[in-house]
Design a protein around this motif. Structure first.
Motif, PDB file in Angstrom:
ATOM      1  N   GLU A 199       0.470  -1.521   0.180  1.00 48.97           N
ATOM      2  CA  GLU A 199      -0.189  -0.066  -0.002  1.00 48.97           C
ATOM      3  C   GLU A 199       1.152   1.067   0.103  1.00 48.97           C
ATOM      4  O   GLU A 199       0.683   2.358  -0.507  1.00 48.97           O
ATOM      5  N   ASP A 200       2.120   1.437   0.330  1.00 47.09           N
ATOM      6  CA  ASP A 200       2.835   2.032   1.068  1.00 47.09           C
ATOM      7  C   ASP A 200       2.724   3.155  -0.581  1.00 47.09           C
ATOM      8  O   ASP A 200       3.620   3.721  -0.795  1.00 47.09           O
ATOM      9  N   GLY A 201       2.669   2.589  -1.986  1.00 50.01           N
ATOM     10  CA  GLY A 201       3.306   3.130  -3.276  1.00 50.01           C
ATOM     11  C   GLY A 201       5.312   3.432  -3.295  1.00 50.01           C
ATOM     12  O   GLY A 201       5.152   3.497  -4.086  1.00 50.01           O
ATOM     13  N   PHE A 202       5.985   2.060  -2.650  1.00 52.55           N
ATOM     14  CA  PHE A 202       7.087   2.853  -2.627  1.00 52.55           C
ATOM     15  C   PHE A 202       7.496   0.937  -3.294  1.00 52.55           C
ATOM     16  O   PHE A 202       8.574   1.380  -4.029  1.00 52.55           O
ATOM     17  N   HIS A 203       6.701  -0.013  -3.490  1.00 50.76           N
ATOM     18  CA  HIS A 203       7.209  -0.954  -3.165  1.00 50.76           C
ATOM     19  C   HIS A 203       6.071  -1.462  -5.070  1.00 50.76           C
ATOM     20  O   HIS A 203       5.313  -0.881  -5.321  1.00 50.76           O
ATOM     21  N   GLN A 204       7.275  -2.012  -5.932  1.00 47.31           N
ATOM     22  CA  GLN A 204       6.628  -2.278  -7.000  1.00 47.31           C
ATOM     23  C   GLN A 204       6.180  -3.433  -7.739  1.00 47.31           C
ATOM     24  O   GLN A 204       5.741  -3.591  -8.826  1.00 47.31           O
ATOM     25  N   SER A 205       6.722  -4.993  -7.008  1.00 47.88           N
ATOM     26  CA  SER A 205       6.037  -5.578  -6.730  1.00 47.88           C
ATOM     27  C   SER A 205       6.458  -6.884  -5.695  1.00 47.88           C
ATOM     28  O   SER A 205       6.891  -6.335  -4.581  1.00 47.88           O
ATOM     29  N   PRO A 206       5.931  -7.798  -5.425  1.00 42.63           N
ATOM     30  CA  PRO A 206       6.088  -8.461  -4.283  1.00 42.63           C
ATOM     31  C   PRO A 206       7.261  -8.834  -3.761  1.00 42.63           C
ATOM     32  O   PRO A 206       7.565  -9.294  -2.582  1.00 42.63           O
ATOM     33  N   ALA A 207       8.246  -9.152  -5.273  1.00 41.26           N
ATOM     34  CA  ALA A 207       9.121  -9.611  -5.454  1.00 41.26           C
ATOM     35  C   ALA A 207      10.100  -7.744  -3.910  1.00 41.26           C
ATOM     36  O   ALA A 207      11.469  -8.661  -3.539  1.00 41.26           O
ATOM     37  N   GLU A 208       9.906  -7.535  -4.354  1.00 44.29           N
ATOM     38  CA  GLU A 208      10.692  -5.805  -3.931  1.00 44.29           C
ATOM     39  C   GLU A 208       9.863  -6.352  -1.851  1.00 44.29           C
ATOM     40  O   GLU A 208      11.054  -6.020  -1.233  1.00 44.29           O
ATOM     41  N   ILE A 209       8.835  -6.622  -1.708  1.00 41.75           N
ATOM     42  CA  ILE A 209       7.836  -7.017  -0.638  1.00 41.75           C
ATOM     43  C   ILE A 209       9.237  -7.897  -0.071  1.00 41.75           C
ATOM     44  O   ILE A 209       9.044  -7.628   1.480  1.00 41.75           O
ATOM     45  N   VAL A 210       9.200  -8.711  -0.525  1.00 42.85           N
ATOM     46  CA  VAL A 210       9.495 -10.561   0.122  1.00 42.85           C
ATOM     47  C   VAL A 210      11.340  -9.540   0.156  1.00 42.85           C
ATOM     48  O   VAL A 210      11.444  -9.750   1.470  1.00 42.85           O
ATOM     49  N   ALA A 211      11.806  -9.064  -0.194  1.00 45.29           N
ATOM     50  CA  ALA A 211      13.595  -8.352  -0.503  1.00 45.29           C
ATOM     51  C   ALA A 211      13.277  -7.760   1.065  1.00 45.29           C
ATOM     52  O   ALA A 211      14.313  -7.514   1.900  1.00 45.29           O
ATOM     53  N   THR A 212      12.500  -6.442   1.011  1.00 45.90           N
ATOM     54  CA  THR A 212      12.223  -5.555   2.455  1.00 45.90           C
ATOM     55  C   THR A 212      12.402  -6.853   3.430  1.00 45.90           C
ATOM     56  O   THR A 212      12.542  -6.352   4.524  1.00 45.90           O
ATOM     57  N   PRO A 260      13.089 -14.088   8.155  1.00 46.23           N
ATOM     58  CA  PRO A 260      13.292 -15.314   7.053  1.00 46.23           C
ATOM     59  C   PRO A 260      12.183 -15.739   6.549  1.00 46.23           C
ATOM     60  O   PRO A 260      12.209 -16.477   4.682  1.00 46.23           O
ATOM     61  N   ASP A 261      11.201 -16.460   6.813  1.00 49.43           N
ATOM     62  CA  ASP A 261      10.299 -17.026   6.321  1.00 49.43           C
ATOM     63  C   ASP A 261       9.877 -15.772   5.499  1.00 49.43           C
ATOM     64  O   ASP A 261       7.795 -16.737   4.559  1.00 49.43           O
ATOM     65  N   ALA A 262       9.869 -15.298   4.663  1.00 52.82           N
ATOM     66  CA  ALA A 262       8.667 -14.693   4.467  1.00 52.82           C
ATOM     67  C   ALA A 262       8.192 -14.702   2.694  1.00 52.82           C
ATOM     68  O   ALA A 262       7.196 -14.981   2.334  1.00 52.82           O
ATOM     69  N   ALA A 263       9.997 -14.743   2.600  1.00 52.49           N
ATOM     70  CA  ALA A 263       9.900 -15.809   1.215  1.00 52.49           C
ATOM     71  C   ALA A 263       8.564 -17.169   0.915  1.00 52.49           C
ATOM     72  O   ALA A 263       8.628 -16.996  -0.171  1.00 52.49           O
ATOM     73  N   GLU A 264       9.197 -17.601   2.354  1.00 41.87           N
ATOM     74  CA  GLU A 264       8.279 -19.007   1.961  1.00 41.87           C
ATOM     75  C   GLU A 264       6.443 -19.182   2.434  1.00 41.87           C
ATOM     76  O   GLU A 264       5.944 -19.361   1.571  1.00 41.87           O
ATOM     77  N   LEU A 265       6.370 -17.945   2.799  1.00 48.56           N
ATOM     78  CA  LEU A 265       5.424 -17.663   3.567  1.00 48.56           C
ATOM     79  C   LEU A 265       4.287 -17.034   1.871  1.00 48.56           C
ATOM     80  O   LEU A 265       3.065 -17.315   2.310  1.00 48.56           O
ATOM     81  N   LEU A 266       4.647 -16.124   1.713  1.00 52.74           N
ATOM     82  CA  LEU A 266       5.101 -15.483   0.784  1.00 52.74           C
ATOM     83  C   LEU A 266       4.523 -15.506  -0.983  1.00 52.74           C
ATOM     84  O   LEU A 266       4.658 -15.371  -2.329  1.00 52.74           O
ATOM     85  N   ASN A 267       4.576 -17.313  -1.021  1.00 53.59           N
ATOM     86  CA  ASN A 267       5.300 -17.995  -2.235  1.00 53.59           C
ATOM     87  C   ASN A 267       4.034 -18.699  -2.061  1.00 53.59           C
ATOM     88  O   ASN A 267       3.930 -20.027  -2.492  1.00 53.59           O
ATOM     89  N   SER A 268       3.403 -18.044  -2.753  1.00 55.63           N
ATOM     90  CA  SER A 268       1.483 -18.338  -3.447  1.00 55.63           C
ATOM     91  C   SER A 268       1.209 -17.272  -4.598  1.00 55.63           C
ATOM     92  O   SER A 268       1.269 -16.411  -4.239  1.00 55.63           O
ATOM     93  N   GLU A 269       0.502 -18.139  -5.323  1.00 50.89           N
ATOM     94  CA  GLU A 269      -0.212 -17.020  -6.422  1.00 50.89           C
ATOM     95  C   GLU A 269      -0.647 -16.332  -6.211  1.00 50.89           C
ATOM     96  O   GLU A 269      -1.484 -15.438  -6.955  1.00 50.89           O
ATOM     97  N   ASN A 270      -2.116 -16.712  -5.202  1.00 54.03           N
ATOM     98  CA  ASN A 270      -2.852 -15.898  -5.202  1.00 54.03           C
ATOM     99  C   ASN A 270      -2.084 -14.527  -3.805  1.00 54.03           C
ATOM    100  O   ASN A 270      -2.970 -13.780  -4.494  1.00 54.03           O
ATOM    101  N   ILE A 271      -1.203 -14.733  -3.566  1.00 56.60           N
ATOM    102  CA  ILE A 271      -1.366 -13.480  -2.082  1.00 56.60           C
ATOM    103  C   ILE A 271       0.410 -12.966  -3.108  1.00 56.60           C
ATOM    104  O   ILE A 271      -0.227 -11.447  -2.559  1.00 56.60           O
TER     105      ILE A 271
END
Length: 66
Positions: free
Chosen positions: A19-32, A39-50
């Motif tokens: 929502e902050d408008g600074f991140h353009q993709s899920p990959a950027e969000i995971v990196a943040t 460290p578990d964010a990559a696995e938790l967000l590894n869903s096409e729906n999410i």
């Protein structure tokens, strides 16, 4: 219980980052989230729906000039 709380926090933080408008993709969000110490964010967000939801929120935030 702590794991459910942590998981919930990661999902909420990912949505807030989208929502902050600074991140353009899920990959950027995971990196943040990884940089923030989730460290578990990559696995938790590894869903096409999410990822699709995060992309939608990122696009809306960017369109709204956030």
């Amino acid at each position: 219980m702590a794991d459910k709380t942590r998981t919930s926090h990661i999902y909420q933080r990912a949505h807030a980052l989208a929502e902050d408008g600074f991140h353009q993709s899920p990959a950027e969000i995971v990196a943040t989230l990884l940089a923030e110490g989730f460290p578990d964010a990559a696995e938790l967000l590894n869903s096409e729906n999410i990822r699709a939801d995060l992309r939608r929120v990122c696009s809306a935030a960017t369109a709204n000039g956030r």
